[in-house]
Each structure stands twice: as C-alpha cells, then as structure tokens.
Design a protein around this motif. Structure first.
Motif, PDB file in Angstrom:
ATOM      1  N   LYS A   3      71.953 -28.353  51.861  1.00 21.05           N
ATOM      2  CA  LYS A   3      71.920 -29.808  51.741  1.00 21.05           C
ATOM      3  C   LYS A   3      72.999 -30.213  50.763  1.00 21.05           C
ATOM      4  O   LYS A   3      73.190 -29.569  49.734  1.00 21.05           O
ATOM      5  N   ILE A  53      64.049 -24.085  52.648  1.00 21.02           N
ATOM      6  CA  ILE A  53      63.806 -25.521  52.778  1.00 21.02           C
ATOM      7  C   ILE A  53      62.742 -26.008  51.795  1.00 21.02           C
ATOM      8  O   ILE A  53      62.900 -27.047  51.161  1.00 21.02           O
ATOM      9  N   ASP A  54      61.671 -25.240  51.615  1.00 25.41           N
ATOM     10  CA  ASP A  54      60.615 -25.650  50.682  1.00 25.41           C
ATOM     11  C   ASP A  54      61.120 -25.634  49.248  1.00 25.41           C
ATOM     12  O   ASP A  54      60.788 -26.515  48.442  1.00 25.41           O
ATOM     13  N   ASP A  57      63.428 -28.658  48.717  1.00 26.64           N
ATOM     14  CA  ASP A  57      62.649 -29.886  48.540  1.00 26.64           C
ATOM     15  C   ASP A  57      62.000 -29.936  47.166  1.00 26.64           C
ATOM     16  O   ASP A  57      61.987 -30.978  46.516  1.00 26.64           O
ATOM     17  N   GLU A  61      62.778 -32.669  44.212  1.00 29.16           N
ATOM     18  CA  GLU A  61      61.677 -33.410  43.595  1.00 29.16           C
ATOM     19  C   GLU A  61      61.689 -33.223  42.073  1.00 29.16           C
ATOM     20  O   GLU A  61      61.493 -34.178  41.322  1.00 29.16           O
TER      21      GLU A  61
END
Length: 134
Positions: A3, A53-54, A57, A61
């Motif tokens: 990302k 991906i987790d 994220d 956060e």
C-alpha cells in the motif's frame, strides 16, 4: 501486499521513529519514497508499505491513534504515447527503472508494477507526455 500512503505528522510527533515501529511491532516494511521532515514543523512522508494485509491495516490504525494523518494513494503515472517522442530523459530520473528504453526499438516502455509514483519523471518530460491521474 503493498500500500502506498502519505503520512502527515503533527509538530509534536515529528520525532517518532515510525519506520522502526512499523517493522518491529507490525512486521511491515516501509520504503520511504519522499520525505519532508524538519524540527518544529509539520512533516510529510510518502511510503510504500509491504506486509500481510492484517498487519498493514493494524499498522495504519496504530499510526492514526498517534495523531498521524494517513491517506492512501491511488495515483498512477500516465504516459501519453501519442505525445511521447521516446527521448529517454525520464528514464534517467526514474529511481525504480519503471521507465526504460527498449534496447531493440529505442521506444519508451513503462513498467507500471515498478512505479512508486515519485513523480520525478513529470517535470523532466520536454513534451509534457507524462502526468498523473489526479
């Protein structure tokens, strides 16, 4: 997964070792594409984050809980093939070799998967054939 993000730091968070914390706490690699950081000023970083991906994220956060503004980048470099004269000037400033001249044809080839959207190629193009989708 990868990302691309832009981080905007408030003045009080400018000294935070974000890349270190991403690697140590979240197992996320941070490739710094562009940085504008100075003491007692708002800082900006453009990063390409790589990881599960987790974990990505969770890392995003966490940064938001530290009052770091995180915006996902969806920009892409666009090449107007009708305007391009295949001069190759853009290939000299591309840090990832996303822009290359094919040795057989001397035509510009754009490898989108390598592009980090640093935008160094845009002002280099003498015929303004390179832009972003924004």
């Amino acid at each position: 997964m990868k990302k691309r993000v832009t981080l905007t730091f408030p003045r009080r968070a400018i000294q935070m070792p974000v890349a270190y914390r991403l690697a140590k706490d979240f197992n996320v690699a941070a490739n710094i594409i562009r940085a504008q950081v100075a003491p007692n000023q708002i800082g900006k970083l453009v990063l390409e984050l790589s990881g599960d991906i987790d974990e990505l994220d969770a890392a995003i956060e966490w940064m938001r809980t530290q009052n770091i503004d995180v915006s996902l980048l969806s920009r892409e470099i666009l090449i107007d093939e009708d305007s391009c004269v295949d001069c190759g000037l853009c290939t000299g400033v591309c840090p990832t070799q996303a822009l290359i001249l094919e040795p057989e044809t001397f035509r510009l080839k754009f490898k989108r998967s390598r592009c980090i959207v640093c935008e160094q190629c845009i002002p280099t193009c003498p015929v303004q054939a390179i832009s972003t989708n924004f």
